[in-house]
Enzyme design. Structure first.
Site, mmCIF file in Angstrom:
data_model
loop_
_atom_site.group_PDB
_atom_site.id
_atom_site.type_symbol
_atom_site.label_atom_id
_atom_site.label_comp_id
_atom_site.label_asym_id
_atom_site.label_seq_id
_atom_site.Cartn_x
_atom_site.Cartn_y
_atom_site.Cartn_z
ATOM 1 N N LYS A 111 8.596 11.168 -22.537
ATOM 2 C CA LYS A 111 9.050 10.045 -21.713
ATOM 3 C C LYS A 111 8.925 8.732 -22.463
ATOM 4 O O LYS A 111 8.065 8.567 -23.339
ATOM 5 C CB LYS A 111 8.220 9.977 -20.429
ATOM 6 C CG LYS A 111 6.730 9.784 -20.647
ATOM 7 C CD LYS A 111 5.936 9.803 -19.347
ATOM 8 C CE LYS A 111 5.812 11.172 -18.752
ATOM 9 N NZ LYS A 111 4.874 11.209 -17.584
ATOM 10 N N GLU B 208 16.318 -0.046 -13.664
ATOM 11 C CA GLU B 208 16.070 0.021 -12.221
ATOM 12 C C GLU B 208 16.743 -1.095 -11.437
ATOM 13 O O GLU B 208 16.402 -1.334 -10.267
ATOM 14 C CB GLU B 208 14.555 -0.021 -11.944
ATOM 15 C CG GLU B 208 13.787 1.139 -12.523
ATOM 16 C CD GLU B 208 13.207 0.851 -13.889
ATOM 17 O OE1 GLU B 208 12.113 1.339 -14.189
ATOM 18 O OE2 GLU B 208 13.847 0.119 -14.675
ATOM 19 N N LYS C 164 3.031 2.820 -20.344
ATOM 20 C CA LYS C 164 2.199 3.977 -19.986
ATOM 21 C C LYS C 164 1.136 4.269 -21.041
ATOM 22 O O LYS C 164 0.055 4.767 -20.720
ATOM 23 C CB LYS C 164 3.088 5.199 -19.764
ATOM 24 C CG LYS C 164 4.080 5.044 -18.619
ATOM 25 C CD LYS C 164 4.970 6.271 -18.498
ATOM 26 C CE LYS C 164 6.001 6.126 -17.381
ATOM 27 N NZ LYS C 164 7.008 5.069 -17.678
ATOM 28 N N SER D 158 11.331 4.963 -12.807
ATOM 29 C CA SER D 158 12.258 5.802 -12.038
ATOM 30 C C SER D 158 12.680 7.062 -12.790
ATOM 31 O O SER D 158 13.791 7.558 -12.624
ATOM 32 C CB SER D 158 13.495 4.990 -11.629
ATOM 33 O OG SER D 158 13.142 3.957 -10.751
ATOM 34 N N SER E 70 10.556 4.146 1.184
ATOM 35 C CA SER E 70 9.835 4.398 -0.064
ATOM 36 C C SER E 70 8.419 4.862 0.243
ATOM 37 O O SER E 70 7.862 4.568 1.312
ATOM 38 C CB SER E 70 9.788 3.140 -0.920
ATOM 39 O OG SER E 70 11.064 2.746 -1.342
ATOM 40 N N ASP F 175 0.005 6.849 -8.910
ATOM 41 C CA ASP F 175 0.506 8.220 -8.876
ATOM 42 C C ASP F 175 -0.478 9.141 -9.597
ATOM 43 O O ASP F 175 -0.846 8.874 -10.752
ATOM 44 C CB ASP F 175 1.874 8.315 -9.551
ATOM 45 C CG ASP F 175 2.932 7.480 -8.833
ATOM 46 O OD1 ASP F 175 2.655 7.014 -7.708
ATOM 47 O OD2 ASP F 175 4.024 7.289 -9.394
#
Length: 386
Positions: free
Chosen positions: A206, A23, A157, A212, A361, A337
């Site tokens: 993932k 990123e 995550k 991103s 953003s 999110d």
């Protein structure tokens, strides 16, 4: 000699940007937005760029000149590069507020002055993951954003989901694998594990520690077992190119709703913005909201704040976002999110402790729609740690 600063002086704020993560360029654009909106009557900005190789420099290309529009038009994203005018930044951890120096051509060190606080406008590993935060903790310098624990846990995550599950907050079903083990990259093993976990397709594969949407692949169900195994194996290989820990999650049939959380001062109760939604516009957009959809295709999507949800669901998203922020020991800012299902369930997908921070953003637009302008948002975040 800098320790006797008058209280009326402008505060010296180091802005860290760039970095070694994927990123890198998004950090550069976020920094451009922040510096251009900074209240220069209150703060003196000291931009310190970090190259992709990890070199800290000052005096390179001015990040204020970068813009997302220009990057989209040229198809080339900005990055931090050393130049003839730049100087390497040297840090003395024992120096505390006076521990930042610029290395001169003659080998001497020039102080960057008394640093009141640091704003790490860094996304992804080596910046948003607790590494920089730990350095600043050792130096005793206040900084904007989450601390070491929340930064490191939310960068991963896998561990984010473990903390949220313990707090009774819903997350997508799935499992993690260690891609360093050849056995766990095998297609037949992966297909069998999906069956064992009773997951339904589509699946999303993932990297656990990337942002991103880098390395994310959607895997749909196919009737041929061999083809299914090939699809799973290829998706794991793609994710593993970014991180050895890989998540395989069941797709959630729901809308992706994002909520900005703000708690500038230590001990503040988290405040939540109106939840927003990224609405996909372009017929050419890929099957999920990937990097190009987010940053390189201006016609791919637009942001709606508040999201078009029933009032009680908006409040439920806000409540879940605040609880998730608290569960991971959040501080400063985060964007939570979520997935909102047709049945009204709210599941947390991930927590971004330093979300994209450009004027357009989701984080800044959500607060703008909630009555907090971009420039004032930046001021509150900085003043909260001084």
């Amino acid at each position: 000699m800098h320790k006797e600063k008058q209280m009326t002086d402008k505060k010296n704020i180091v802005f860290l940007y760039g970095g070694k993560a994927d990123e890198h360029s998004i950090s550069c654009i976020s920094t451009a937005g922040v510096l251009n909106a900074l209240d220069t009557e209150k703060f003196n900005a000291i931009p310190v760029g970090i190259t992709r190789e990890g070199e800290w420099i000052i005096g390179s290309e001015d990040p204020r000149a970068w813009s997302l529009d220009e990057a989209q038009q040229s198809g080339s994203m900005p990055q931090v590069r050393a130049s003839e005018t730049s100087r390497r930044v040297v840090i003395d951890p024992a120096g505390g507020h006076e521990g930042f120096f610029a290395l001169q051509t003659d080998g001497s060190l020039q102080s960057l002055g008394y640093i009141d606080a640091v704003f790490p406008v860094l996304h992804g590993p080596y910046g948003e993951d607790g590494t920089v935060q730990g350095l600043l903790e050792m130096m005793g310098i206040p900084y904007v954003g989450c601390g070491v624990l929340a930064s490191s846990a939310c960068m991963d995550k896998h561990y984010t989901k473990e903390l949220l599950r313990q707090a009774g907050i819903g997350v997508a079903e799935g499992f993690s694998i260690d891609a360093r083990k050849a056995s766990e990259r095998d297609g037949a093993w992966l297909r069998a594990r999906v069956v064992e976990e009773k997951l339904s397709y589509p699946l999303f594969v993932k990297p656990s520690r990337a942002g991103s949407s880098f390395g994310v692949t959607r895997v749909d169900w196919v009737t041929d077992a061999a083809e299914q195994e090939q699809l799973l194996q290829a998706a794991v290989e793609e994710a593993a190119s970014h991180d050895w820990r890989v998540l395989i999650e069941q797709g959630v049939n729901g809308r992706e709703i994002e909520c900005a959380v703000l708690a500038p001062r230590s001990g503040d109760e988290p405040r939540t913005s109106w939840p927003g939604e990224v609405v996909i516009d372009s017929a050419n957009t890929t099957e999920f909201y990937d990097f190009d959809s987010k940053y390189m295709d201006s016609e791919a999507s637009h942001v709606e704040v508040p999201a078009d949800l029933l009032p009680e669901l908006l409040v439920k998203v806000q409540d879940v976002a605040a609880r998730a922020f608290t569960a991971v020991d959040g501080a400063g800012l985060s964007r939570v999110d979520t997935f909102v299902t047709a049945e009204g369930d709210v599941l947390v997908n991930e927590i971004n402790t330093l979300p994209g921070f450009t004027p357009i953003s989701m984080y800044s637009k959500a607060w703008e729609a909630s009555g907090l302008p971009y420039s004032e948002l930046i001021t509150q975040l900085i003043e909260g740690v001084l």
